[in-house]
Design an enzyme around this catalytic site. Structure first.
Site, short mmCIF file in Angstrom:
data_model
loop_
_atom_site.label_atom_id
_atom_site.label_comp_id
_atom_site.label_asym_id
_atom_site.label_seq_id
_atom_site.Cartn_x
_atom_site.Cartn_y
_atom_site.Cartn_z
CE LYS A 52 0.70 7.01 8.61
NZ LYS A 52 1.46 6.35 7.84
CD GLN A 96 -0.89 2.84 8.02
OE1 GLN A 96 -0.81 3.87 7.69
NE2 GLN A 96 0.08 1.98 8.86
CG ASP A 119 3.43 6.09 2.44
OD1 ASP A 119 4.21 6.87 3.50
OD2 ASP A 119 2.92 4.91 2.57
#
Ligand code: NAP
Length: 293
Positions: A52, A96, A119
């Site tokens: 990422k 994460q 997200d």
């Protein structure tokens, strides 16, 4: 069998994002910024975070990485998130997952500003998504959508797969993949059937699918007996086995079928990261739009 090349589609999209970041920088002198947070040292999570950060670098998005130890408390994580919420250089915050302690995942996600929730897991973004009647409304509201489902929609669109009126079967009902992709397909006028581990007659139901989305995390579980000729299959699964990475679909059994399918690796995975970049850009633009109103 025809492979849907997620890497190729993703690279084209990343080039567009890179040009847009360059344009923003030239015009405003500002650069979109993404904060990533990794708790602990899970090897798979470390690899995902590295990809990422590299992807951000590739398109010119600034990344700000924060490592917290496995022993960090819920308060430590929330304090960091609050800090990032107030940091004007940060447009998106990515925590994460999974966290070492599953018990407080949602509490941490709830603390991320919905405006920076790249997200798409904050209840407000999920709520707006589920209340939207159709795809146009979703686009108009600039809602931040979970990256993997959003990437799947891009893959379908770029592969010229028509969704309206089709039967879509989704296997898996996670908040990250199964639920949001079902809502997106529904908003695109598919007839959606959601299935899970307690579903009876899974094979028969899957056989009815024009579009089959498989997100279960069980290596090669789905074989040709679950798939109708002519179907499009989106294999979301990423499974680490002794023979390397594989999806939830057993590709060897479907090779001779007339289907389109995403491979693992090289299918949904690259699109997920590209959609994170896309969402960071969207969050940047949303914030500027809101502050000018
Ligand atoms: P998850 O939270 O573990 O959910 C798995 C879902 O699959 C659950 O709803 C479960 O049903 C269902 N399931 C499990 N075994 C089943 C079976 N035999 N028959 C029918 N349903 C079954 O997983 P996830 O986060 O959605 O991820 C799924 C997979 O996608 C994993 O391999 C993950 O690594 C991968 N993934 C890939 C990407 C990417 O970028 N490519 C992104 C996210 C996830 P119940 O609810 O009844 O337990």
């Amino acid at each position: 069998m025809k492979l849907i090349d997620g890497k190729k589609i993703s690279n084209i999209q990343r080039l567009k994002i890179k040009e847009e970041v360059y344009r923003i920088k030239s015009k405003t002198g500002t650069i979109p910024g993404l904060a990533t947070i990794l708790i602990g040292k899970d090897p798979a999570s470390q690899i995902y975070i590295k990809s990422k950060i590299e992807a951000c670098k590739h398109v010119g998005i600034r990344s700000f990485h924060h490592d917290l130890t496995e022993n960090s408390s819920q308060k430590d994580i929330i304090d960091l998130i609050k800090n990032l919420n107030n940091n004007r250089d940060i447009d998106g915050i990515l925590l994460q997952l999974p966290l070492p302690k599953n018990s407080y995942v949602q509490k941490c996600i709830d603390e991320i500003s919905p405006m920076k929730d790249v997200d798409g897991l904050h209840p407000m973004n999920i709520g707006v998504l589920s209340l939207s009647k159709n795809w146009d409304e979703i686009i108009r509201k600039s809602v931040l959508i979970s990256c993997t489902p959003l990437g799947i929609m891009y893959l379908l669109e770029q592969s010229n797969i028509k969704i309206c009126g089709k039967t879509a079967v989704v296997i898996g009902r996670s908040n990250l993949v199964g639920k949001p992709i079902s809502m997106l397909l529904l908003a695109s006028n598919a007839t959606v059937i959601m299935t899970h581990s307690k579903t009876k007659n899974l094979k028969e139901i899957c056989k009815s699918a024009d579009i089959l989305v498989v997100a279960i995390g069980n290596p090669k579980f789905i074989n040709k007996d679950f798939i109708k000729n002519g179907a499009t299959v989106i294999d979301v699964g990423i499974n680490r086995t002794h023979d390397g990475l594989c999806g939830d679909v057993d590709l060897d059994t479907v090779r001779n079928m007339n289907i389109k399918i995403t491979p693992t690796p090289g299918g949904v995975g690259p699109m997920t990261i590209t959609m994170l970049l896309e969402n960071t850009l969207k969050a940047f633009n949303n914030r500027r739009k809101n502050s000018s109103q």
